[in-house]
Design a protein around this motif. Structure first.
Motif, short mmCIF file in Angstrom:
data_model
loop_
_atom_site.label_atom_id
_atom_site.label_comp_id
_atom_site.label_asym_id
_atom_site.label_seq_id
_atom_site.Cartn_x
_atom_site.Cartn_y
_atom_site.Cartn_z
N LEU A 21 -45.22 17.47 -6.02
CA LEU A 21 -43.88 17.84 -5.57
C LEU A 21 -43.21 18.77 -6.58
CD1 LEU A 21 -41.84 17.55 -3.32
CD2 LEU A 21 -40.93 15.51 -4.46
N ALA A 22 -43.47 18.55 -7.86
CA ALA A 22 -42.93 19.45 -8.88
C ALA A 22 -43.47 20.86 -8.69
CB ALA A 22 -43.26 18.93 -10.27
N SER A 23 -44.72 20.99 -8.24
CA SER A 23 -45.28 22.32 -8.00
C SER A 23 -44.60 22.99 -6.80
CB SER A 23 -46.79 22.25 -7.79
OG SER A 23 -47.14 21.80 -6.49
N VAL A 24 -44.21 22.19 -5.81
CA VAL A 24 -43.47 22.74 -4.67
C VAL A 24 -42.09 23.21 -5.12
CG1 VAL A 24 -42.46 22.21 -2.42
CG2 VAL A 24 -44.70 21.29 -3.02
N VAL A 25 -41.44 22.43 -5.98
CA VAL A 25 -40.14 22.83 -6.51
C VAL A 25 -40.28 24.14 -7.29
CG1 VAL A 25 -38.33 22.20 -8.15
CG2 VAL A 25 -39.18 20.51 -6.52
N GLY A 26 -41.39 24.29 -8.00
CA GLY A 26 -41.64 25.56 -8.69
C GLY A 26 -41.76 26.72 -7.71
N ASP A 27 -42.42 26.46 -6.59
CA ASP A 27 -42.49 27.47 -5.52
C ASP A 27 -41.11 27.85 -5.02
OD1 ASP A 27 -45.24 27.70 -5.48
OD2 ASP A 27 -45.53 26.33 -3.80
N ILE A 28 -40.28 26.83 -4.79
CA ILE A 28 -38.93 27.07 -4.28
C ILE A 28 -38.13 27.90 -5.28
CG2 ILE A 28 -36.75 25.94 -3.69
CD1 ILE A 28 -38.44 23.59 -2.60
#
Length: 359
Positions: A21-28
């Motif tokens: 999920l932290a990697s998704v937040v990085g994407d965002i």
């Protein structure tokens, strides 16, 4: 608009996959730095709550279990999103929705205004269905369709459904080794729908490919492109942007926002059945006249949303020009005969073309 399913966000033990999920937040964060506005639809509340309450079947053994699990899990879900977004310098805003919030026109406009203001203030709206109060009769049933409907309300240009599959296949790849990935879909035809599998392989989520196709149709009605992309990898939005692997449902021009709202509705309160001549007129852009109506079903008021069915099934959706009682009195009658039956001057149409959308 980015939708994340439970099977991606929550592991088999019922815990958040925090690193992913932290990697998704990085994407965002990267997309926002590039000038895009991002809205998230996040599943996972029921799965997280079920673990804490020690409920069987991931909290889906009964409606009551699901509601209880959601009440506990939504707190945990929001806390994780808030912490990770804050760590990346972003403000999280929680928006919980029920079916009625997007089916009722006034409430739909309120949702639209709220999301617009949150984005203007720099927040990241994180949406989910309000499963604690939603019942079987008044729920979306899956967050794929919620994402498409919310994208309409937000005026989004695209929806990405992160999934535990990397797109639509010609058959279920788990059962058919010859199944091929469909990379572009120009229209959701019966042949495309036949490829869908309604099952949810993880047991954590709802819907399946059939729900994603329904979402694509809702989004397409508003001119919004929709993609299904593999969410099982780290930084899945970046991976999708770099590789393009997935399925993209290409939207046409789309209807105006009011007609798109009509086309995307999941519920109606009645049905007007029409003859073949009336169906042909509707397909030419005409209004629905009482003379072409052969049946009225439902208990609806003037202004309610009704389905319009031709000889072969539902063809349109629109706002009723009459309540059900008066519609039943004048169906099949030409304009000049209606006043004597109604006791007042008839309106221009049973459903005006400005308030009707073909499906």
């Amino acid at each position: 608009m980015v939708k994340i399913g439970s099977s991606l966000l929550v592991d088999g033990a019922g815990a958040v996959r925090r690193e992913w999920l932290a990697s998704v937040v990085g994407d965002i964060a990267a997309r926002r730095a590039a000038g895009q506005e991002i809205i998230v639809v996040s599943s996972g509340a029921i799965a997280l709550g079920a673990r804490r309450l020690k409920l069987e079947r991931g909290g889906r053994a009964s409606l009551e279990d699901a509601q209880a699990a959601a009440a506990v899990g939504q707190v945990a879900l929001s806390a994780v999103w808030e912490a990770l977004l804050a760590g990346a310098g972003m403000t999280m805003a929680q928006v919980l929705l029920t079916l009625g919030d997007l089916e009722d026109r006034r409430r739909y406009l309120n949702v639209s205004a709220t999301i617009d203001r949150l984005l203007a203030l720099g927040a990241v709206p994180v949406l989910n269905e309000n499963d604690t109060v939603a019942t079987t009769e008044i729920r979306f049933g899956d967050n794929d369709r919620l994402a498409a409907r919310a994208a309409q309300a937000a005026g989004a240009r695209g929806v990405v459904l992160l999934s535990d599959v990397d797109g639509l296949y010609t058959a279920n790849p788990a059962r058919d080794p010859d199944a091929r990935l469909v990379t572009v879909v120009e229209a959701v035809t019966p042949a495309i729908e036949a490829m869908a599998d309604a099952g949810s392989g993880s047991g954590l989520g709802t819907g399946g490919m059939a729900a994603k196709l329904a979402a694509a149709k809702i989004a397409g009605a508003a001119g919004i492109h929709l993609a299904i992309a593999d969410g099982r990898v780290m930084a899945p939005l970046t991976r999708f942007a770099e590789t393009g692997r997935g399925t993209v449902f290409v939207a046409g021009e789309g209807a105006g926002r009011r007609k798109a709202w009509l086309a995307g509705r999941l519920t109606v309160v009645g049905t007007l059945t029409v003859d073949a001549g009336a169906e042909a007129a509707l397909r030419r852009g005409k209004s629905l006249l009482a003379a072409g109506v052969v049946g009225v079903v439902g208990n609806f008021a003037r202004g309610d949303v009704v389905a319009v069915a031709g000889p072969d099934g539902v063809i349109a959706r629109g706002l009723a020009g009459y309540d059900a009682g008066d519609a039943g009195l004048i169906c099949g009658l030409r304009n000049e005969a209606q006043a004597a039956v109604l006791g007042y001057a008839p309106r221009a149409a049973m459903v005006h073309c400005d308030h009707l959308v073909m499906l």
